[in-house]
Design a protein around this motif. Sequence first.
Motif, PDB file in Angstrom:
ATOM      1  N   ARG A  88       0.785  -1.239   0.000  1.00  0.00           N
ATOM      2  CA  ARG A  88       0.000   0.000   0.000  1.00  0.00           C
ATOM      3  C   ARG A  88       0.814   1.285   0.000  1.00  0.00           C
ATOM      4  N   GLN A  89       2.069   1.212   0.412  1.00  0.00           N
ATOM      5  CA  GLN A  89       2.883   2.417   0.551  1.00  0.00           C
ATOM      6  C   GLN A  89       4.215   2.249  -0.183  1.00  0.00           C
ATOM      7  N   ASP A  90       4.642   3.343  -0.833  1.00  0.00           N
ATOM      8  CA  ASP A  90       5.960   3.374  -1.490  1.00  0.00           C
ATOM      9  C   ASP A  90       6.192   2.133  -2.366  1.00  0.00           C
ATOM     10  N   ARG A  91       5.204   1.833  -3.160  1.00  0.00           N
ATOM     11  CA  ARG A  91       5.274   0.608  -3.957  1.00  0.00           C
ATOM     12  C   ARG A  91       6.478   0.602  -4.907  1.00  0.00           C
ATOM     13  N   LYS A  92       6.839   1.756  -5.428  1.00  0.00           N
ATOM     14  CA  LYS A  92       7.965   1.830  -6.362  1.00  0.00           C
ATOM     15  C   LYS A  92       9.248   1.286  -5.763  1.00  0.00           C
ATOM     16  N   LYS A  93       9.409   1.486  -4.444  1.00  0.00           N
ATOM     17  CA  LYS A  93      10.635   1.053  -3.788  1.00  0.00           C
ATOM     18  C   LYS A  93      10.763  -0.465  -3.750  1.00  0.00           C
ATOM     19  N   ARG A  94       9.664  -1.179  -3.945  1.00  0.00           N
ATOM     20  CA  ARG A  94       9.695  -2.643  -3.892  1.00  0.00           C
ATOM     21  C   ARG A  94      10.171  -3.245  -5.202  1.00  0.00           C
ATOM     22  N   PHE A  95      10.179  -2.428  -6.259  1.00  0.00           N
ATOM     23  CA  PHE A  95      10.465  -2.942  -7.587  1.00  0.00           C
ATOM     24  C   PHE A  95      11.805  -2.412  -8.109  1.00  0.00           C
ATOM     25  N   PRO A  96      12.413  -3.112  -9.065  1.00  0.00           N
ATOM     26  CA  PRO A  96      13.711  -2.675  -9.605  1.00  0.00           C
ATOM     27  C   PRO A  96      13.592  -1.330 -10.321  1.00  0.00           C
ATOM     28  N   LYS A  97      14.707  -0.637 -10.452  1.00  0.00           N
ATOM     29  CA  LYS A  97      14.721   0.702 -11.030  1.00  0.00           C
ATOM     30  C   LYS A  97      14.152   0.714 -12.447  1.00  0.00           C
ATOM     31  N   LYS A  98      14.484  -0.292 -13.216  1.00  0.00           N
ATOM     32  CA  LYS A  98      13.987  -0.363 -14.590  1.00  0.00           C
ATOM     33  C   LYS A  98      12.467  -0.327 -14.619  1.00  0.00           C
ATOM     34  N   CYS A  99      11.870  -1.003 -13.675  1.00  0.00           N
ATOM     35  CA  CYS A  99      10.417  -1.052 -13.600  1.00  0.00           C
ATOM     36  C   CYS A  99       9.856   0.271 -13.071  1.00  0.00           C
ATOM     37  N   ALA A 100      10.434   0.785 -11.998  1.00  0.00           N
ATOM     38  CA  ALA A 100       9.929   2.010 -11.376  1.00  0.00           C
ATOM     39  C   ALA A 100      10.077   3.222 -12.291  1.00  0.00           C
ATOM     40  N   ASP A 101      11.095   3.209 -13.174  1.00  0.00           N
ATOM     41  CA  ASP A 101      11.327   4.331 -14.084  1.00  0.00           C
ATOM     42  C   ASP A 101      10.566   4.206 -15.400  1.00  0.00           C
ATOM     43  N   CYS A 102       9.885   3.116 -15.589  1.00  0.00           N
ATOM     44  CA  CYS A 102       9.184   2.862 -16.848  1.00  0.00           C
ATOM     45  C   CYS A 102       8.045   3.865 -17.043  1.00  0.00           C
ATOM     46  N   GLU A 103       7.843   4.312 -18.279  1.00  0.00           N
ATOM     47  CA  GLU A 103       6.785   5.277 -18.579  1.00  0.00           C
ATOM     48  C   GLU A 103       5.386   4.708 -18.324  1.00  0.00           C
ATOM     49  N   HIS A 104       5.291   3.400 -18.207  1.00  0.00           N
ATOM     50  CA  HIS A 104       3.994   2.774 -17.968  1.00  0.00           C
ATOM     51  C   HIS A 104       3.676   2.599 -16.477  1.00  0.00           C
TER      52      HIS A 104
END
Length: 368
Positions: A317-333
Amino acid sequence: MDRIEQKVQALEAFIDRKEHLKNTTPLRYLFWEATLRCNLSCLHCGSDCVRDDYSQGRDINDETVKRELRSIARRYPPENCTFAIIGGEPLLREDIIDVGAFAADLGYNWGITTNGMLLSRTMIGRLKKANLKTIAISLDGIAEDHDRLRNCRGSHVKVTTAIRILLEDRFYQQFDVICCVSRINIDHLDAFMEDVIRLRIPAVRFTPVFSRGRAGRNNELMLEQADYRKMLNFIARQRTSQKDAKVNLSEEGYWGPKWECVVRDEFHYCGSGIQIGSILHDGSITGCPSVSRKFIEGNINESSFIDVWTKRFSRYRQDRKKRFPKKCADCEHWVLCEGGGFHLLDQDSASMSFCCLDKISEEGPDRE
């Protein structure tokens, strides 16, 4: 307002709704993984279920589950929550139907997902008496493909016989079959749909095989890029060309704006830990039952489900981007995808075990 503006507004509303759900966390779907025992040993099993009784001594008892259902019903209106019993093969447990009837009496809509092998006329009658609302049966292609994937000769005949009985008396609210798409059956999907229509099955969900559990050790099953595109184009074509059976792609990550709402009714959304919670066979509490077993939030043998649901689950529920790799978190989608789904995250290596866009590129449906 033109069509593009309408789509933009719909997507903006969808994004806002996702944020609202993260803040309110209404429990809408409660899974109970009743057992890991199974009466089959399927090649494509993502849970690595087995035919022996090794998990029987660790399966939580029915009274414990009933206690949790009562507790949850005091916090959330049970009529707004589906209680879904899965396995393994849930019908191996003698107390399943009693628990289902108890849930129905509390006001839950309850259902099961089954391989269909134990669905005799008597069993179906018992499910009806227990006020079963939803049922999903695994049917993995034409007879030869189904029997091969299920590792059991004659299983297709047994399951389709059960389906015919089930369709004689439509006492339930929802019934569909789930077809796991692999390299074994990818070239026979048209023939499979002919079977679906001939049997008068009302709905079918297609889901690509996932490289986890026993399936992950069977490389011959795994789809390649051309296979994924073939599957998606097939589903898109079926959804527009025939009306006898409702066809959908089951939840399996984000496939991009050119495919979403083309291959299924709604835009991709992972509600794991937000709207979806699970009690596993040993009492462990998690989000979707398909996520890594390292994403355990607690255990009902130590804390109530409600206590865990309301005080933990921050990773979902919180800071979901931090759970995923940078490539995924930086993706335009990201704003629409949000990592595809927690079941796709490999916590050990902090990388995506599966990215749908990588599998298919961003090309849309074929135009005929």
